[in-house]
Structure formats: C-alpha cells, structure tokens
Design a protein around this motif. Structure first.
Motif, short mmCIF file in Angstrom:
data_model
loop_
_atom_site.label_atom_id
_atom_site.label_comp_id
_atom_site.label_asym_id
_atom_site.label_seq_id
_atom_site.Cartn_x
_atom_site.Cartn_y
_atom_site.Cartn_z
N THR A 22 22.41 -17.05 -55.98
CA THR A 22 21.43 -17.89 -55.31
C THR A 22 21.32 -17.54 -53.84
N PHE A 23 22.45 -17.30 -53.18
CA PHE A 23 22.40 -16.88 -51.77
C PHE A 23 21.77 -15.50 -51.63
N ALA A 24 22.05 -14.60 -52.57
CA ALA A 24 21.46 -13.26 -52.51
C ALA A 24 19.95 -13.32 -52.66
N TRP A 25 19.47 -14.14 -53.56
CA TRP A 25 18.03 -14.18 -53.85
C TRP A 25 17.25 -15.09 -52.90
N TYR A 26 17.87 -16.19 -52.44
CA TYR A 26 17.11 -17.18 -51.69
C TYR A 26 17.67 -17.50 -50.30
N GLY A 27 18.87 -17.07 -50.00
CA GLY A 27 19.48 -17.39 -48.71
C GLY A 27 18.69 -16.85 -47.53
N HIS A 28 18.04 -15.73 -47.71
CA HIS A 28 17.27 -15.10 -46.63
C HIS A 28 16.04 -15.91 -46.23
N LEU A 29 15.65 -16.89 -47.03
CA LEU A 29 14.46 -17.67 -46.70
C LEU A 29 14.62 -18.47 -45.41
N LYS A 30 15.86 -18.71 -44.99
CA LYS A 30 16.10 -19.40 -43.72
C LYS A 30 16.27 -18.43 -42.56
N VAL A 31 16.29 -17.14 -42.86
CA VAL A 31 16.48 -16.13 -41.82
C VAL A 31 15.12 -15.59 -41.41
N GLU A 32 14.74 -15.89 -40.20
CA GLU A 32 13.45 -15.41 -39.72
C GLU A 32 13.67 -14.28 -38.72
N HIS A 33 12.66 -13.48 -38.54
CA HIS A 33 12.64 -12.43 -37.52
C HIS A 33 13.66 -11.33 -37.77
N LYS A 34 13.96 -11.08 -39.03
CA LYS A 34 14.81 -9.94 -39.40
C LYS A 34 13.99 -9.02 -40.28
N LEU A 38 16.71 -4.98 -43.90
CA LEU A 38 18.04 -5.50 -43.61
C LEU A 38 18.37 -6.66 -44.57
N LEU A 39 17.39 -7.51 -44.81
CA LEU A 39 17.60 -8.63 -45.74
C LEU A 39 17.88 -8.13 -47.15
N ILE A 40 17.21 -7.05 -47.54
CA ILE A 40 17.45 -6.46 -48.86
C ILE A 40 18.87 -5.92 -48.95
N LEU A 41 19.32 -5.21 -47.94
CA LEU A 41 20.68 -4.65 -47.94
C LEU A 41 21.74 -5.75 -47.99
N VAL A 42 21.54 -6.79 -47.19
CA VAL A 42 22.48 -7.91 -47.20
C VAL A 42 22.47 -8.58 -48.57
N SER A 43 21.29 -8.77 -49.13
CA SER A 43 21.19 -9.39 -50.46
C SER A 43 21.89 -8.55 -51.52
N TRP A 44 21.73 -7.25 -51.45
CA TRP A 44 22.43 -6.36 -52.39
C TRP A 44 23.95 -6.50 -52.23
N GLY A 45 24.40 -6.60 -51.00
CA GLY A 45 25.84 -6.76 -50.76
C GLY A 45 26.36 -8.05 -51.36
N ILE A 46 25.60 -9.12 -51.22
CA ILE A 46 26.00 -10.40 -51.81
C ILE A 46 25.94 -10.31 -53.34
N ALA A 47 24.90 -9.67 -53.85
CA ALA A 47 24.73 -9.55 -55.31
C ALA A 47 25.86 -8.75 -55.95
N PHE A 48 26.47 -7.84 -55.20
CA PHE A 48 27.62 -7.09 -55.73
C PHE A 48 28.69 -8.06 -56.22
N PHE A 49 28.98 -9.08 -55.42
CA PHE A 49 30.02 -10.03 -55.80
C PHE A 49 29.56 -10.90 -56.98
N GLU A 50 28.27 -11.15 -57.05
CA GLU A 50 27.73 -11.87 -58.21
C GLU A 50 28.01 -11.10 -59.49
N TYR A 51 27.75 -9.80 -59.46
CA TYR A 51 27.99 -8.97 -60.64
C TYR A 51 29.48 -8.89 -60.97
N CYS A 52 30.32 -8.86 -59.95
CA CYS A 52 31.78 -8.80 -60.17
C CYS A 52 32.28 -10.05 -60.88
N LEU A 53 31.54 -11.12 -60.82
CA LEU A 53 31.91 -12.36 -61.52
C LEU A 53 31.14 -12.52 -62.84
#
Length: 117
Positions: A22-34, A38-53
């Motif tokens: 949820t943070f990987a897919w929707y957390g960036h909606l509160k991040v403006e002006h990036k 960069l948001l895609i890379l951060v989301s991929w990094g978060i999604a890695f842990f999602e897949y590990c679980l």
C-alpha cells in the motif's frame, strides 16, 4: 480448520506484505514536487519488501489453503489495509458506498471459503 502456525503465518505475512504494498503504490500521493522517476524507484524499493513477505506467505499458505482461498484472503486483507491507510495517512473519508462495496467483495471471499455450494 484448526488455527495452526501454518494457517496463521500466511495471514500475518499477507498483512505485513500489504502494508508495504500500500505504501509502495499509494504512499507517494502525499509527496509533491518530486520527479516521477524518483517516486518509481522508491516505490520499487518498498515493493521489494512486499514481495519478500508475499512469496513466503503464499508458499506457506499453499500447505493449508488452496490458491483461490489465498487470493480471496489477500484481496480482503488488501481492502482492510487500504481503508485504514486511506483514512489515516491520506486523510480520505470512508463513506457508506466504500463500506458496502468492500462488504460485497468480502462476501465473495466468504463464498470462496464456503464452497462447494
């Protein structure tokens, strides 16, 4: 079905997995002006842990649940996590329409576990 470790572990892993997802897919909606890259890379990094679980949740869960049950369980967990996230993190309203829609999806999951009719 008795609630053994093999039955409970997939549920707990799917809950944790869905928090990351949820943070990987929707957390960036509160991040403006990036920049979006960069948001895609951060989301991929978060999604890695999602897949590990999620992968072990389904692997362990396969010993207790069939794949249809695992998918139905994951969808209901996703909706619950997203509803909490949407209200607490994004500041969205949870309306009766949302509740009815989510209950209908949960009813579908009930029938997946209840079968055969």
């Amino acid at each position: 079905m008795p609630m053994t470790t093999a039955a409970i572990a997939p549920i707990l892993l799917l809950i944790a997995s869905n928090v990351f997802m949820t943070f990987a897919w929707y957390g960036h909606l509160k991040v403006e002006h990036k920049p979006i890259w960069l948001l895609i890379l951060v989301s991929w990094g978060i999604a890695f842990f999602e897949y590990c679980l999620a992968v072990p949740a389904n692997r362990i869960g396969r010993g207790v649940y069939d794949p249809m049950e695992l998918k139905a369980m994951q969808e209901v967990i996703t909706l619950v996590i997203f509803a909490i996230f949407s209200v607490t993190y994004l500041g969205e309203r949870f309306t009766l329409n949302h509740g009815v829609g989510f209950l209908l999806i949960a009813a579908g999951a009930f029938f997946v576990f209840k079968g055969p009719l």
